[in-house]
Design a protein around this motif. Structure first.
Motif, mmCIF file in Angstrom:
data_model
loop_
_atom_site.group_PDB
_atom_site.id
_atom_site.type_symbol
_atom_site.label_atom_id
_atom_site.label_comp_id
_atom_site.label_asym_id
_atom_site.label_seq_id
_atom_site.Cartn_x
_atom_site.Cartn_y
_atom_site.Cartn_z
ATOM 1 N N SER A 1 51.060 27.206 28.279
ATOM 2 C CA SER A 1 51.439 28.604 28.092
ATOM 3 C C SER A 1 51.421 29.325 29.438
ATOM 4 C CB SER A 1 50.469 29.298 27.124
ATOM 5 O OG SER A 1 49.182 29.397 27.711
ATOM 6 N N LYS A 2 52.016 30.521 29.433
ATOM 7 C CA LYS A 2 52.031 31.343 30.638
ATOM 8 C C LYS A 2 50.618 31.846 30.903
ATOM 9 C CE LYS A 2 54.210 35.473 32.603
ATOM 10 N NZ LYS A 2 54.744 34.826 33.790
ATOM 11 N N GLY A 3 50.084 31.578 32.073
ATOM 12 C CA GLY A 3 48.749 32.030 32.420
ATOM 13 C C GLY A 3 48.750 33.481 32.867
ATOM 14 N N LEU A 4 47.579 34.059 32.920
ATOM 15 C CA LEU A 4 47.430 35.449 33.311
ATOM 16 C C LEU A 4 46.319 35.554 34.336
ATOM 17 C CD1 LEU A 4 48.052 38.465 32.876
ATOM 18 C CD2 LEU A 4 46.326 38.464 31.090
ATOM 19 N N ARG A 5 46.594 36.238 35.427
ATOM 20 C CA ARG A 5 45.598 36.397 36.479
ATOM 21 C C ARG A 5 45.242 37.875 36.593
ATOM 22 N NH1 ARG A 5 43.904 32.910 40.262
ATOM 23 N NH2 ARG A 5 45.572 31.450 39.770
ATOM 24 N N PHE A 6 44.003 38.209 36.204
ATOM 25 C CA PHE A 6 43.531 39.582 36.285
ATOM 26 C C PHE A 6 43.138 39.926 37.721
ATOM 27 C CE2 PHE A 6 42.264 38.390 31.880
ATOM 28 C CZ PHE A 6 42.973 39.363 31.187
ATOM 29 N N ASP A 7 43.344 41.205 38.099
ATOM 30 C CA ASP A 7 42.789 41.669 39.369
ATOM 31 C C ASP A 7 41.269 41.784 39.246
ATOM 32 O OD1 ASP A 7 45.175 41.751 40.648
ATOM 33 O OD2 ASP A 7 45.376 43.920 40.702
ATOM 34 N N ILE A 8 40.818 42.616 38.327
ATOM 35 C CA ILE A 8 39.394 42.771 38.036
ATOM 36 C C ILE A 8 39.192 42.640 36.535
ATOM 37 C CG2 ILE A 8 37.376 44.288 38.157
ATOM 38 C CD1 ILE A 8 38.283 43.449 40.878
ATOM 39 N N TYR A 9 38.328 41.731 36.126
ATOM 40 C CA TYR A 9 38.038 41.540 34.709
ATOM 41 C C TYR A 9 36.532 41.681 34.533
ATOM 42 C CZ TYR A 9 38.157 39.317 30.052
ATOM 43 O OH TYR A 9 38.041 39.059 28.715
ATOM 44 N N ALA A 10 36.110 42.706 33.786
ATOM 45 C CA ALA A 10 34.691 43.024 33.661
ATOM 46 C C ALA A 10 34.319 43.229 32.204
ATOM 47 C CB ALA A 10 34.347 44.269 34.475
ATOM 48 N N GLU A 11 33.026 43.031 31.902
ATOM 49 C CA GLU A 11 32.486 43.256 30.567
ATOM 50 C C GLU A 11 31.178 44.020 30.692
ATOM 51 O OE1 GLU A 11 33.936 39.216 28.223
ATOM 52 O OE2 GLU A 11 31.933 39.296 29.118
ATOM 53 N N ASP A 12 30.867 44.834 29.668
ATOM 54 C CA ASP A 12 29.551 45.460 29.644
ATOM 55 C C ASP A 12 28.764 44.940 28.450
ATOM 56 O OD1 ASP A 12 30.385 46.810 27.377
ATOM 57 O OD2 ASP A 12 30.359 48.799 28.279
ATOM 58 N N ASP A 13 27.507 45.357 28.329
ATOM 59 C CA ASP A 13 26.668 44.804 27.268
ATOM 60 C C ASP A 13 26.894 45.487 25.922
ATOM 61 O OD1 ASP A 13 25.503 47.177 27.995
ATOM 62 O OD2 ASP A 13 23.608 46.305 28.656
ATOM 63 N N TYR A 14 27.929 46.350 25.835
ATOM 64 C CA TYR A 14 28.385 46.869 24.548
ATOM 65 C C TYR A 14 29.619 46.106 24.064
ATOM 66 C CZ TYR A 14 25.374 50.877 25.631
ATOM 67 O OH TYR A 14 24.307 51.677 25.950
ATOM 68 N N ARG A 15 29.928 45.003 24.726
ATOM 69 C CA ARG A 15 31.076 44.151 24.405
ATOM 70 C C ARG A 15 32.419 44.818 24.711
ATOM 71 N NH1 ARG A 15 27.934 43.287 19.846
ATOM 72 N NH2 ARG A 15 29.378 44.480 18.562
ATOM 73 N N ASN A 16 32.403 45.848 25.547
ATOM 74 C CA ASN A 16 33.652 46.412 26.056
ATOM 75 C C ASN A 16 34.173 45.512 27.170
ATOM 76 O OD1 ASN A 16 33.696 48.876 24.499
ATOM 77 N ND2 ASN A 16 32.015 49.593 25.791
ATOM 78 N N ARG A 17 35.471 45.318 27.213
ATOM 79 C CA ARG A 17 36.106 44.521 28.262
ATOM 80 C C ARG A 17 37.103 45.402 29.007
ATOM 81 N NH1 ARG A 17 36.648 42.445 23.841
ATOM 82 N NH2 ARG A 17 38.903 42.352 23.808
ATOM 83 N N PHE A 18 37.170 45.209 30.325
ATOM 84 C CA PHE A 18 38.000 46.048 31.176
ATOM 85 C C PHE A 18 38.839 45.176 32.108
ATOM 86 C CE2 PHE A 18 33.956 48.098 30.280
ATOM 87 C CZ PHE A 18 34.339 49.324 29.735
ATOM 88 N N ASP A 19 40.124 45.417 32.099
ATOM 89 C CA ASP A 19 41.016 44.813 33.093
ATOM 90 C C ASP A 19 41.544 45.943 33.962
ATOM 91 O OD1 ASP A 19 42.985 43.362 34.518
ATOM 92 O OD2 ASP A 19 44.479 43.873 32.996
ATOM 93 N N ILE A 20 41.309 45.861 35.276
ATOM 94 C CA ILE A 20 41.742 46.912 36.200
ATOM 95 C C ILE A 20 42.737 46.290 37.188
ATOM 96 C CG2 ILE A 20 41.010 48.701 37.814
ATOM 97 C CD1 ILE A 20 38.201 48.472 36.631
ATOM 98 N N GLU A 21 43.923 46.889 37.278
ATOM 99 C CA GLU A 21 45.004 46.324 38.084
ATOM 100 C C GLU A 21 45.534 47.353 39.076
ATOM 101 O OE1 GLU A 21 46.201 43.141 37.688
ATOM 102 O OE2 GLU A 21 44.744 42.747 36.102
ATOM 103 N N MET A 22 45.858 46.876 40.280
ATOM 104 C CA MET A 22 46.584 47.666 41.263
ATOM 105 C C MET A 22 48.010 47.136 41.306
ATOM 106 S SD MET A 22 46.850 50.075 43.474
ATOM 107 C CE MET A 22 45.140 50.604 43.570
ATOM 108 N N GLN A 23 48.996 47.979 41.007
ATOM 109 C CA GLN A 23 50.390 47.551 40.937
ATOM 110 C C GLN A 23 51.210 48.351 41.940
ATOM 111 O OE1 GLN A 23 51.425 45.007 39.086
ATOM 112 N NE2 GLN A 23 53.527 45.157 39.817
ATOM 113 N N VAL A 24 51.661 47.681 42.987
ATOM 114 C CA VAL A 24 52.404 48.363 44.048
ATOM 115 C C VAL A 24 53.896 48.407 43.743
ATOM 116 C CG1 VAL A 24 53.014 48.298 46.500
ATOM 117 C CG2 VAL A 24 50.679 47.752 45.783
#
Length: 305
Positions: free
Chosen positions: A62-85
């Motif tokens: 399958s097509k892979g995905l590369r995150f810029d920043i992939y983070a999780e907190d202890d409330y099970r929230n997940r965050f993907d943060i991207e810089m797109q020029v």
């Protein structure tokens, strides 16, 4: 490449440089503060950076995905943060793919769907991403039925910010960050800004990362050199073929189809809009307005990459 080229590029780089952005937000404190500024109403727990440039794929082919920043907190929230020029005109589709991959990553580790937590995709764009002139956009899944319209609380939230926008419709702490990214004047009393500048300076001085930046820059310049050589040869061949076809066809529709095919080839090869239009006006001798018309016609027929 001259030895000084990558050093000059690194010295001038800011957060819009993908490498600088990744390394800067390896710092969990800075990443958490940024998330809190983007989502001031969200309670963010202890944060863990899963990885920068974290790659996920659902199957081996399958097509892979590369995150810029992939983070999780202890409330099970997940965050993907991207810089797109660059605006590749596929941001909505990319966000959908990012959300689906984050969901798969979460569901693989949780037995109950209800325990999967929330997923936030955050894009900082160096262009206006929504087409309406707004500074920022927030999307969540909606339910529409006869006489009703409400949000489906599935935990997926996507946000896009135009860092180049002159508008100031976000909260002041987030605006100060956007001003820093855009190179505008910032409130220097903001400790987050102070810490970000220190972190960026540290990233640029880190010997391991400087070498990594150098190798990446050399690789990119080699790829760019090869691409330009291929495009240059392709332009020569395309011009010769176009002249021969023009002699044989003589029909307006045939000429139009040939132009569109050539333009699509140029777009696929990585030529920018300015380069394609310049080719059409200088080599094909088309008026600027007609060259722009053909470019936009060809662009609409190009499949997203």
């Amino acid at each position: 490449m001259q030895a000084s080229d990558w050093r000059q590029r690194l010295a001038a780089a800011g957060l819009t440089d993908n490498f600088i952005f990744n390394k800067t937000f390896l710092d969990t404190g800075l990443t958490k503060e940024l998330i809190c500024r983007v989502l001031p109403d969200l309670q963010v727990g202890k944060l863990k950076i899963v990885d920068t440039q974290h790659e996920l794929a659902t199957t081996y082919d399958s097509k892979g995905l590369r995150f810029d920043i992939y983070a999780e907190d202890d409330y099970r929230n997940r965050f993907d943060i991207e810089m797109q020029v660059l605006n590749r005109h596929n941001l909505a589709q990319r966000i959908r793919f990012y959300q689906s991959m984050m969901a798969m990553d979460s569901y693989e580790r949780e037995k109950d769907y209800r325990n999967s937590g929330n997923a936030y995709v955050i894009f900082f764009c160096c262009f206006e991403p929504g087409g309406t002139g707004d500074q920022w956009y927030r999307t969540e899944r909606d339910i529409h039925s006869e006489g009703t319209h409400r949000q489906l609380s599935d935990g997926e939230v996507s946000l896009c910010f135009d860092v180049t926008s002159p508008l100031r419709t976000v909260n002041p702490p987030l605006q100060n960050f956007l001003d820093l990214v855009a190179g505008r004047t910032v409130d220097e009393s903001d400790d987050f800004i102070v810490q970000l500048k220190k972190r960026i300076a540290f990233v640029k001085q880190n010997r391991k990362w400087r070498r990594e930046y150098m190798l990446r820059t050399v690789y990119e310049m080699d790829i760019e050199h090869d691409r330009r050589q291929a495009v240059k040869e392709g332009l020569k061949q395309g011009l010769e073929q176009g002249i021969e076809q023009g002699k044989q066809q003589g029909l307006e529709q045939g000429a139009s189809d040939e132009r569109l095919a050539l333009i699509r080839d140029l777009i696929d090869s990585g030529q920018s809009a300015d380069e394609v239009i310049n080719f059409l006006t200088t080599v094909r001798k088309l008026p600027v307005a007609e060259a722009q018309k053909y470019y936009h016609q060809a662009l609409t027929k190009c499949e997203p990459k």
